[in-house]
Design a protein around this motif. Sequence first.
Motif, PDB file in Angstrom:
ATOM      1  N   ASN A  63       0.734  -1.381  -0.023  1.00 15.91           N
ATOM      2  CA  ASN A  63      -0.152   0.106  -0.095  1.00 15.91           C
ATOM      3  C   ASN A  63       0.709   1.347   0.109  1.00 15.91           C
ATOM      4  O   ASN A  63       1.352   1.555   0.884  1.00 15.91           O
ATOM      5  N   ASP A  64       1.156   2.043  -1.182  1.00 16.59           N
ATOM      6  CA  ASP A  64       2.075   2.873  -1.269  1.00 16.59           C
ATOM      7  C   ASP A  64       1.175   4.085  -1.567  1.00 16.59           C
ATOM      8  O   ASP A  64       0.736   4.431  -2.787  1.00 16.59           O
ATOM      9  N   VAL A  65       1.147   5.237  -0.440  1.00 25.05           N
ATOM     10  CA  VAL A  65       0.439   6.304  -0.687  1.00 25.05           C
ATOM     11  C   VAL A  65       0.985   7.247  -1.911  1.00 25.05           C
ATOM     12  O   VAL A  65       0.077   8.112  -2.431  1.00 25.05           O
ATOM     13  N   SER A  66       2.189   6.902  -2.342  1.00 22.47           N
ATOM     14  CA  SER A  66       2.631   7.753  -3.587  1.00 22.47           C
ATOM     15  C   SER A  66       2.114   7.074  -4.991  1.00 22.47           C
ATOM     16  O   SER A  66       2.580   7.472  -5.853  1.00 22.47           O
ATOM     17  N   GLY A  67       1.887   5.879  -4.769  1.00 20.51           N
ATOM     18  CA  GLY A  67       1.264   5.190  -6.109  1.00 20.51           C
ATOM     19  C   GLY A  67       2.773   4.620  -7.016  1.00 20.51           C
ATOM     20  O   GLY A  67       2.571   4.613  -8.119  1.00 20.51           O
ATOM     21  N   GLY A  68       3.678   4.770  -6.085  1.00 21.76           N
ATOM     22  CA  GLY A  68       4.874   4.485  -7.054  1.00 21.76           C
ATOM     23  C   GLY A  68       5.881   5.587  -7.135  1.00 21.76           C
ATOM     24  O   GLY A  68       6.923   5.312  -8.041  1.00 21.76           O
ATOM     25  N   LEU A  69       5.374   6.773  -7.087  1.00 26.40           N
ATOM     26  CA  LEU A  69       6.044   7.926  -7.425  1.00 26.40           C
ATOM     27  C   LEU A  69       7.094   8.162  -6.622  1.00 26.40           C
ATOM     28  O   LEU A  69       8.121   8.853  -7.075  1.00 26.40           O
ATOM     29  N   ALA A  70       7.342   8.053  -5.292  1.00 26.99           N
ATOM     30  CA  ALA A  70       8.312   8.350  -4.336  1.00 26.99           C
ATOM     31  C   ALA A  70       9.524   7.456  -4.528  1.00 26.99           C
ATOM     32  O   ALA A  70      10.588   8.085  -4.308  1.00 26.99           O
ATOM     33  N   PHE A 116      -1.158  -4.189  -5.456  1.00 31.85           N
ATOM     34  CA  PHE A 116      -0.403  -2.978  -5.178  1.00 31.85           C
ATOM     35  C   PHE A 116      -1.641  -1.886  -5.141  1.00 31.85           C
ATOM     36  O   PHE A 116      -2.386  -1.853  -6.087  1.00 31.85           O
ATOM     37  N   VAL A 117      -1.465  -1.005  -3.998  1.00 30.42           N
ATOM     38  CA  VAL A 117      -2.594   0.118  -3.963  1.00 30.42           C
ATOM     39  C   VAL A 117      -1.864   1.159  -4.625  1.00 30.42           C
ATOM     40  O   VAL A 117      -0.834   1.687  -4.383  1.00 30.42           O
ATOM     41  N   VAL A 118      -2.850   1.622  -5.503  1.00 28.53           N
ATOM     42  CA  VAL A 118      -2.260   3.000  -6.212  1.00 28.53           C
ATOM     43  C   VAL A 118      -3.185   4.111  -5.627  1.00 28.53           C
ATOM     44  O   VAL A 118      -4.322   4.446  -5.949  1.00 28.53           O
ATOM     45  N   MET A 119      -2.586   5.193  -4.913  1.00 29.10           N
ATOM     46  CA  MET A 119      -3.589   6.138  -4.330  1.00 29.10           C
ATOM     47  C   MET A 119      -3.159   7.399  -4.958  1.00 29.10           C
ATOM     48  O   MET A 119      -2.070   7.713  -5.689  1.00 29.10           O
ATOM     49  N   HIS A 120      -4.134   8.112  -5.086  1.00 30.98           N
ATOM     50  CA  HIS A 120      -4.026   9.691  -5.637  1.00 30.98           C
ATOM     51  C   HIS A 120      -3.309  10.343  -4.928  1.00 30.98           C
ATOM     52  O   HIS A 120      -3.273  10.570  -3.709  1.00 30.98           O
TER      53      HIS A 120
END
Length: 308
Positions: free
Chosen positions: A118-125, A140-144
């Motif tokens: 569960n990545d609050v950055s959706g893989g951006l960080a 994988f959790v993709v969060m806005h």
Amino acid sequence: MSNQSGRGRVAGLPAWDRCAVMGVVNVTPDSFSDGGRYFDTTAAVKHGLDLVAEGADLIDVGGESTRPGATRVDEAEELRRVVPVVRGLAAEGVTVSVDTMRASVADRSLAAGAALVNDVSGGLADPAMIPVVAAAGAPFVVMHWRGFLQGGNIPGAYDDVVTEVVDELHARVQAVLAGGIAADRIVVDPGLGFSKEVEHDLALLAHLDRLHALGHPLLVAASRKRFLGRVLAGSDGAPPPARERDAATAAVSALAAQAGAWAVRVHEVRATADAVRVARAVQGARTPENPADSAPGAQDAHGAGDAR
């Protein structure tokens, strides 16, 4: 088609016949919601097991606060906090999610028994995150997300918050797919409270059907958040403390379950576990011959699928 068949499945995770309840274990000294009550491994594992006993279907373990103004912990400290708790809970047969923006923490947690990232950055960080999750074949959790919260929440400026969040999540999902994560292992999360004001969070909750159009199971994480404090504020405008927002959280859980969410992420489990079961029972009592009784997104269950 019932609400339950319309909420979506996530490959690699158990299937539930209702909205799942994700209990939160923060292994941090500065969590906005619990003030570091579960900062050591033994207390954190016990708390996770207690949440399961209260009705949690899976446990989300995090070692880094994402509250506005929080500073990032270093990699070694996050690993020290998270991995032993993941290992301890997984050894007890708990379905564990790891809440992290670091690929190394995700990798070590998956090796220790975590089933979901569960990545609050959706893989951006962390550019290594998507390759790590893809290689492991993990959900994988993709969060806005619009950026790091260090120094304060990045202001949320939207002309049409629902359309913009849906469009930005769609773009992120496409990137995750291109990175090798399978479509049936992607969950989306509108990121309530992240670069969003109260009216934005409420608009997103009012239009969860639009998020279903993304074609992936939907996770709703409203627990104890600032917008609930504003909704509950007294005549003096003062919001109640985070830990006094659990009844409001359960109300959102019932609404999210009714709208076809795959899971809700909460700190206090018992009331939400009851809420999603009531929503399931009410939905099950609807007359199937009336198409209007189907939940939003239900028609997509075997086509495009649902948002988490």
